[in-house]
Design an enzyme around this catalytic site. Structure first.
Site, PDB file in Angstrom:
ATOM      1  N   GLY A  20       0.851  -1.187   0.000  1.00  0.00           N
ATOM      2  CA  GLY A  20       0.000   0.000   0.000  1.00  0.00           C
ATOM      3  C   GLY A  20       0.873   1.218   0.000  1.00  0.00           C
ATOM      4  O   GLY A  20       2.073   1.125   0.285  1.00  0.00           O
ATOM      5  N   CYS A  24       5.139  -6.115   1.705  1.00  0.00           N
ATOM      6  CA  CYS A  24       5.446  -4.684   1.758  1.00  0.00           C
ATOM      7  C   CYS A  24       4.696  -4.005   2.908  1.00  0.00           C
ATOM      8  O   CYS A  24       4.957  -4.283   4.063  1.00  0.00           O
ATOM      9  CB  CYS A  24       5.167  -4.031   0.409  1.00  0.00           C
ATOM     10  N   TYR A  25       3.749  -3.142   2.617  1.00  0.00           N
ATOM     11  CA  TYR A  25       3.011  -2.497   3.701  1.00  0.00           C
ATOM     12  C   TYR A  25       2.339  -3.541   4.600  1.00  0.00           C
ATOM     13  O   TYR A  25       2.337  -3.426   5.829  1.00  0.00           O
ATOM     14  CB  TYR A  25       1.960  -1.547   3.117  1.00  0.00           C
ATOM     15  N   HIS A  52       8.138  -6.950  -3.310  1.00  0.00           N
ATOM     16  CA  HIS A  52       6.914  -7.290  -4.054  1.00  0.00           C
ATOM     17  C   HIS A  52       7.121  -8.572  -4.862  1.00  0.00           C
ATOM     18  O   HIS A  52       7.645  -8.520  -5.972  1.00  0.00           O
ATOM     19  CB  HIS A  52       6.531  -6.145  -4.998  1.00  0.00           C
ATOM     20  N   GLU A  62       4.934 -10.170  -6.375  1.00  0.00           N
ATOM     21  CA  GLU A  62       3.970 -10.262  -7.481  1.00  0.00           C
ATOM     22  C   GLU A  62       4.448  -9.569  -8.753  1.00  0.00           C
ATOM     23  O   GLU A  62       3.858  -9.761  -9.804  1.00  0.00           O
ATOM     24  CB  GLU A  62       2.615  -9.693  -7.048  1.00  0.00           C
ATOM     25  N   SER A  97     -20.388  -8.372 -29.154  1.00  0.00           N
ATOM     26  CA  SER A  97     -19.766  -7.173 -29.716  1.00  0.00           C
ATOM     27  C   SER A  97     -18.614  -7.527 -30.648  1.00  0.00           C
ATOM     28  O   SER A  97     -18.080  -6.675 -31.335  1.00  0.00           O
ATOM     29  CB  SER A  97     -19.211  -6.315 -28.580  1.00  0.00           C
ATOM     30  N   GLY A  98     -18.227  -8.815 -30.652  1.00  0.00           N
ATOM     31  CA  GLY A  98     -17.026  -9.200 -31.388  1.00  0.00           C
ATOM     32  C   GLY A  98     -15.828  -9.247 -30.458  1.00  0.00           C
ATOM     33  O   GLY A  98     -14.779  -9.765 -30.807  1.00  0.00           O
ATOM     34  N   VAL A 112     -13.798 -10.146 -26.711  1.00  0.00           N
ATOM     35  CA  VAL A 112     -13.569 -11.415 -26.030  1.00  0.00           C
ATOM     36  C   VAL A 112     -14.551 -11.648 -24.870  1.00  0.00           C
ATOM     37  O   VAL A 112     -15.043 -12.756 -24.680  1.00  0.00           O
ATOM     38  CB  VAL A 112     -12.082 -11.549 -25.601  1.00  0.00           C
ATOM     39  N   ASP A 113     -14.903 -10.602 -24.130  1.00  0.00           N
ATOM     40  CA  ASP A 113     -15.755 -10.810 -22.947  1.00  0.00           C
ATOM     41  C   ASP A 113     -17.155 -11.291 -23.332  1.00  0.00           C
ATOM     42  O   ASP A 113     -17.670 -12.259 -22.770  1.00  0.00           O
ATOM     43  CB  ASP A 113     -15.890  -9.525 -22.118  1.00  0.00           C
ATOM     44  N   ALA A 165     -17.991 -12.613 -26.128  1.00  0.00           N
ATOM     45  CA  ALA A 165     -17.895 -13.897 -26.845  1.00  0.00           C
ATOM     46  C   ALA A 165     -17.804 -15.062 -25.855  1.00  0.00           C
ATOM     47  O   ALA A 165     -18.469 -16.086 -26.020  1.00  0.00           O
ATOM     48  CB  ALA A 165     -16.679 -13.892 -27.764  1.00  0.00           C
ATOM     49  N   LYS A 176      -9.058 -10.885 -17.160  1.00  0.00           N
ATOM     50  CA  LYS A 176      -9.063 -10.986 -18.621  1.00  0.00           C
ATOM     51  C   LYS A 176      -8.251 -12.178 -19.161  1.00  0.00           C
ATOM     52  O   LYS A 176      -8.709 -12.886 -20.054  1.00  0.00           O
ATOM     53  CB  LYS A 176      -8.473  -9.690 -19.195  1.00  0.00           C
TER      54      LYS A 176
END
Ligand code: XMP
Length: 527
Positions: free
Chosen positions: A61, A88-89, A176, A178, A230-231, A233-234, A236, A382
């Site tokens: 943070g 970290c924080y 970090h 990640e 919509s064409g 990815v979501d 679809a 995503k």
């Protein structure tokens, strides 16, 4: 509107201390095959316990634990007996709550830092090199570990850079893990998850599909459902999941507003339908949009018109379907929405946030629709949606598609949108995409808008004659989330091929220019 409950998996909870890193941590945990969710740091120990977490990670943070109003952690959380990792924080909060010491020394560490592993590194750092490169971003530091904790690493500025108490199953790192710049970051997370917390790596796209299909069936029963494709990815993937669950109870609507890129309609109508078997209705609204956009150059106005026309077109199609369904005796009660987990987190998170994406759809869907939402991607990021799309056998052109704005090419023409200009832009865009793919650069760029400066003309010379044509702008950007971006350093030979082909093959274009602006200050789209 009602909400689906999320998933039956017990999560690793990432406690968000207000940095942008919480989502990244959750993604990395999932990459390690463990389901994770984000909770705000204001969650109480009881609220956290109610989610039956199998692990807890306290994120980094921006604050100092000494700052007034610094985000706190309910002291009960570390007493829950759940394996917990502080980062970290979160590491400093942990140290402070457990009776260690956090010092405000004025020594800061930012960016790449050398860390030295102490002894065998314990369960967290065991098996890793004694010297390693880690990514730091902190002012305060832990100067004394809490009683009973073993120090696992240090740096030149920080004596206690990682610690552990196997007995209490509490762990922490100052850096970090990640971020990709930390050499053994993912390994630290995996050691925490699989070794310290003993969690198996059993969360994968196959399981998600099976679980979501079951949930969708339970929600929809024998009801009818519609979906707007919509064409992208979501929509679809969410549509394909719902179709897998309830088959022809689903009808998908695809509006061709004429602002699509080359081949996109065919991709949806042919390849997508062939791979899913979805019952699809295409509405050809190209004339309607062109007429509504005639004479309009102002970008905000263009957006409004496109949004409005989209809603109207969709509503008309929907009314026809509703009438048909009612005559059939089975009304349409459900609407598929491709909401992703970041939308859920950003709009306050968790259950109860009915979230209709308005900005990031073509104008959003009408708010007065009395549908119950079906949102099978609500728990997903995503990259996970893409993995599921691939697993479901969707066309790569759709699953791997770069972000493309709802208002489509309409906001990539600077100036009035006309059929002729759309044709020019579509051709230029297709060439740029083709060459980038051919050069194997699709994974390096986040997206590459191709923009037609329709209101600009400049002199050129082509063949034997003087030309007075338009410039095309290439806007390749690298980004993690589109909030910030840098321009991608594409190889000169690729740029050169794109430029040559566009000026040779696309009429009216006599110049190709490269946008070398980061975001901020420039946005990704030109509009
Ligand atoms: P900007 O131009 O604001 O874009 O830097 C950030 C990201 O959002 C996309 N974008 C949109 N996506 N509907 C969408 O679905 C929109 O109206 C819209 N406007 C911008 C843009 O392509 C980039 O990925």
């Amino acid at each position: 509107m009602t909400q689906q409950t999320e998933t039956s998996q017990r999560p690793v909870l990432v406690v968000d201390f207000g940095a942008q890193y919480a989502q990244l941590i959750a993604r990395r945990v999932r990459e390690a095959g463990v389901y994770s969710e984000i909770v705000p740091h204001t969650a109480t120990a009881a609220e956290i316990a109610a989610k039956s977490p199998v692990g807890i990670i306290l994120s980094g943070g921006p604050s100092s634990v000494y700052e007034e109003g610094a985000p706190q952690l309910d002291t009960g959380v570390l007493e829950l007996g759940v394996p917990t990792l502080g980062i970290c924080y979160g590491f400093q909060v942990m140290a402070q709550q457990l009776g260690g010491e956090v010092a405000h020394t004025g020594l800061r560490e930012y960016g790449a830092t050398d860390a030295a592993v102490t002894g065998d590194g314990g369960v967290l750092l065991g098996g890793q090199p004694a010297e390693q490169n880690v990514w730091m971003s902190h002012g305060d530091q832990v100067s004394r570990a809490p009683e009973g904790f073993e120090v696992l690493a240090s740096t030149s500025a920080t004596r206690v850079a990682a610690f552990a108490s196997d007995e209490r199953r509490l762990y922490g790192v100052q850096w970090h893990p990640e971020v990709k710049h930390t050499d053994y970051g993912q390994n630290v997370l995996e050691n925490f998850l699989h070794k310290a917390a003993g969690l198996p790596a059993d969360w994968n796209s196959g399981n998600v599909i099976a679980e979501q299909v079951e949930r969708i069936r339970a929600q929809i029963g024998s009801g009818r459902v519609i979906s707007a494709l919509s064409g992208g990815v979501d929509s679809a993937v969410s549509t394909a999941l719902v179709h897998k669950a309830v088959g022809d109870q689903l009808t998908a609507i695809f509006v061709d507003h004429g602002l699509l890129r080359k081949g996109e309609r065919e991709q949806v109508e042919q390849d997508y339908v062939a791979s899913t078997g979805v019952r699809l209705i295409t509405i050809d609204a190209r004339e309607r949009f062109l007429t509504a956009l005639a004479g309009v150059s102002d970008p905000e106005q263009k957006r409004k018109i496109i949004g409005r026309e989209f809603i109207r077109t969709f509503e008309e199609a929907e009314k026809a379907l509703i009438a048909e369904a009612e005559a059939d005796g089975e009304p349409i009660r459900f609407l598929v929405q491709g909401t992703l987990y970041p939308d859920v987190v950003e709009s306050g998170g968790g259950a109860g946030t009915a979230n209709i994406k308005s900005h990031h759809n073509v104008g959003g869907l009408p708010e007065d629709l009395q549908f119950e939402l079906v949102e099978p991607l609500r728990t997903l990021f995503k990259d996970e949606v893409r993995a599921i799309g691939r697993e479901l056998g969707l066309p790569e052109a759709i699953v791997g598609r770069q972000p493309f704005p709802g208002p489509g090419l309409g906001i990539r023409i600077v100036g009035e949108v006309t059929a002729d200009r759309l044709e020019i832009l579509r051709d230029a865009d297709a060439i740029a995409r083709e060459e980038l793919t051919r050069a194997g650069l699709d994974n390096e760029i986040w997206q590459c808008p191709v923009v037609l400066l329709a209101d600009v003309r400049s002199v050129g010379v082509q063949g034997d004659g003087r030309t007075y044509g338009h410039p095309i702008v290439l806007r390749p950007v690298s980004s993690e989330d589109a909030m910030t971006a840098d321009w991608t350093r594409l190889p000169y030979d690729v740029l050169s091929r794109i430029s040559n082909r566009i000026t040779n093959e696309v009429r009216e274009v006599n110049r190709v220019v490269l946008d070398v602006t980061s975001k901020p200050p420039g946005t990704i789209e030109w509009e």
